[in-house]
Design a protein around this motif. Structure first.
Motif, PDB file in Angstrom:
ATOM      1  N   UNK A 182       0.840  -1.204   0.000  1.00 42.25           N
ATOM      2  CA  UNK A 182       0.000   0.000   0.000  1.00 42.25           C
ATOM      3  C   UNK A 182       0.872   1.250   0.000  1.00 42.25           C
ATOM      4  N   UNK A 183       1.912   1.249   0.823  1.00 41.99           N
ATOM      5  CA  UNK A 183       2.783   2.418   0.924  1.00 41.99           C
ATOM      6  C   UNK A 183       3.546   2.676  -0.373  1.00 41.99           C
ATOM      7  N   UNK A 184       3.876   1.630  -1.099  1.00 38.72           N
ATOM      8  CA  UNK A 184       4.623   1.793  -2.347  1.00 38.72           C
ATOM      9  C   UNK A 184       3.728   2.188  -3.514  1.00 38.72           C
ATOM     10  N   UNK A 185       2.516   1.633  -3.553  1.00 44.12           N
ATOM     11  CA  UNK A 185       1.634   1.843  -4.697  1.00 44.12           C
ATOM     12  C   UNK A 185       0.697   3.022  -4.503  1.00 44.12           C
ATOM     13  N   UNK A 186       0.237   3.222  -3.252  1.00 44.01           N
ATOM     14  CA  UNK A 186      -0.639   4.352  -2.976  1.00 44.01           C
ATOM     15  C   UNK A 186      -2.100   4.113  -3.315  1.00 44.01           C
ATOM     16  N   UNK A 187      -2.536   2.847  -3.332  1.00 40.77           N
ATOM     17  CA  UNK A 187      -3.962   2.564  -3.525  1.00 40.77           C
ATOM     18  C   UNK A 187      -4.500   1.915  -2.261  1.00 40.77           C
ATOM     19  N   UNK A 188      -5.802   1.702  -2.200  1.00 41.08           N
ATOM     20  CA  UNK A 188      -6.429   1.246  -0.963  1.00 41.08           C
ATOM     21  C   UNK A 188      -5.968  -0.148  -0.559  1.00 41.08           C
ATOM     22  N   UNK A 189      -6.045  -0.386   0.725  1.00 41.89           N
ATOM     23  CA  UNK A 189      -5.662  -1.691   1.277  1.00 41.89           C
ATOM     24  C   UNK A 189      -6.540  -2.803   0.709  1.00 41.89           C
ATOM     25  N   UNK A 190      -7.832  -2.518   0.547  1.00 41.49           N
ATOM     26  CA  UNK A 190      -8.773  -3.513   0.013  1.00 41.49           C
ATOM     27  C   UNK A 190      -8.375  -3.910  -1.401  1.00 41.49           C
ATOM     28  N   UNK A 191      -8.021  -2.920  -2.229  1.00 43.25           N
ATOM     29  CA  UNK A 191      -7.622  -3.196  -3.602  1.00 43.25           C
ATOM     30  C   UNK A 191      -6.327  -4.003  -3.661  1.00 43.25           C
ATOM     31  N   UNK A 192      -5.367  -3.595  -2.850  1.00 37.67           N
ATOM     32  CA  UNK A 192      -4.094  -4.308  -2.834  1.00 37.67           C
ATOM     33  C   UNK A 192      -4.297  -5.758  -2.436  1.00 37.67           C
ATOM     34  N   UNK A 193      -5.160  -5.988  -1.452  1.00 36.47           N
ATOM     35  CA  UNK A 193      -5.402  -7.343  -0.978  1.00 36.47           C
ATOM     36  C   UNK A 193      -5.972  -8.231  -2.088  1.00 36.47           C
ATOM     37  N   UNK A 194      -6.828  -7.666  -2.945  1.00 32.36           N
ATOM     38  CA  UNK A 194      -7.416  -8.435  -4.053  1.00 32.36           C
ATOM     39  C   UNK A 194      -6.313  -8.933  -4.999  1.00 32.36           C
TER      40      UNK A 194
END
Length: 235
Positions: A182-194
């Protein structure tokens, strides 16, 4: 088992090739040589199926060994592993019939790919005394249509997957959490988890649950380099 000899004068590189080889099933290391003369001496005593050959060697160069194999009609295949990246040497090696060419430095994925392809080809040759043009094109000449890209699951996009994948590469193989991405990409935690779950389903990521003394458990993701090639079907 495919019998292998490593011909490499640098002890550290030779040991790295040895450790890489030990991770690939179907191969056994028969000998190691630090010079072309030593390699020829071993070839006169042992049956070797495959040589992992450096071209820059003390004394006689690796190309001399390739010439020796052809002139003496040795039934030994060669995969070059060398820092030599000039086209002239590469063309000479290919003319001598090397089955693959790896330029140093290289990743284990490329090493594994070379050996896996060689093993598959060797098995095919041993079991097929007569083949069709189509089999010859696909199995030996590698002339086949480029495979179509696979579709991502609904809700996932190629651009975002590419961002996630680049972030994982930045973490350099160390275990990481969803929050790290999340910190590297800057998108939501929910999206990253998917996307991480998708990579887990492919086998590219392994997940471990770390239970602390307080709070929620932390999901640690570990990169599986043996499955890294699967991502190429989606990017």
């Amino acid at each position: 088992m495919i019998r292998v000899m490593i011909v490499e004068d640098d002890p550290m590189v030779a040991d790295l090739n040895k450790r890489y080889l030990e991770q690939v099933k179907g191969f056994t290391l028969m000998a190691m040589a630090a010079s072309v003369d030593k390699a020829i001496e071993i070839l006169d005593k042992l049956d070797i199926d495959l040589i992992l050959l450096d071209l820059f060697m003390p004394g006689k160069q690796g190309l001399v060994l390739l010439s020796y194999l052809r002139e003496n009609e040795k039934e030994t295949d060669v995969i070059v592993i060398s820092a030599a990246s000039d086209m002239e040497r590469i063309k000479k090696a290919l003319r001598f019939g090397v089955v693959d060419y790896l330029i140093k430095p290289f990743e284990f994925e490329r090493f594994n790919m070379a050996l896996a392809a060689y093993k598959e080809q060797s098995k095919f040759i041993q079991t097929q005394p007569v083949i069709s043009q189509e089999e010859l094109d696909q199995q030996l000449l590698h002339r086949e249509d480029k495979p179509q890209m696979e579709e991502l699951p609904k809700g996932l996009t190629k651009d975002t997957l590419n961002q996630i994948w680049k972030a994982i590469q930045q973490l350099k193989g160390a275990p990481f959490s969803t929050e790290d991405v999340v910190q590297l990409v800057g998108i939501s935690r929910v999206s990253v988890r998917k996307y991480l779950n998708f990579l887990k389903e492919l086998g590219i990521l392994d997940v471990k649950v770390i239970y602390g003394s307080v709070g929620r458990p932390v999901y640690q993701h570990e990169f599986n380099r043996f499955k890294e090639h699967l991502i190429k079907n989606f990017l």
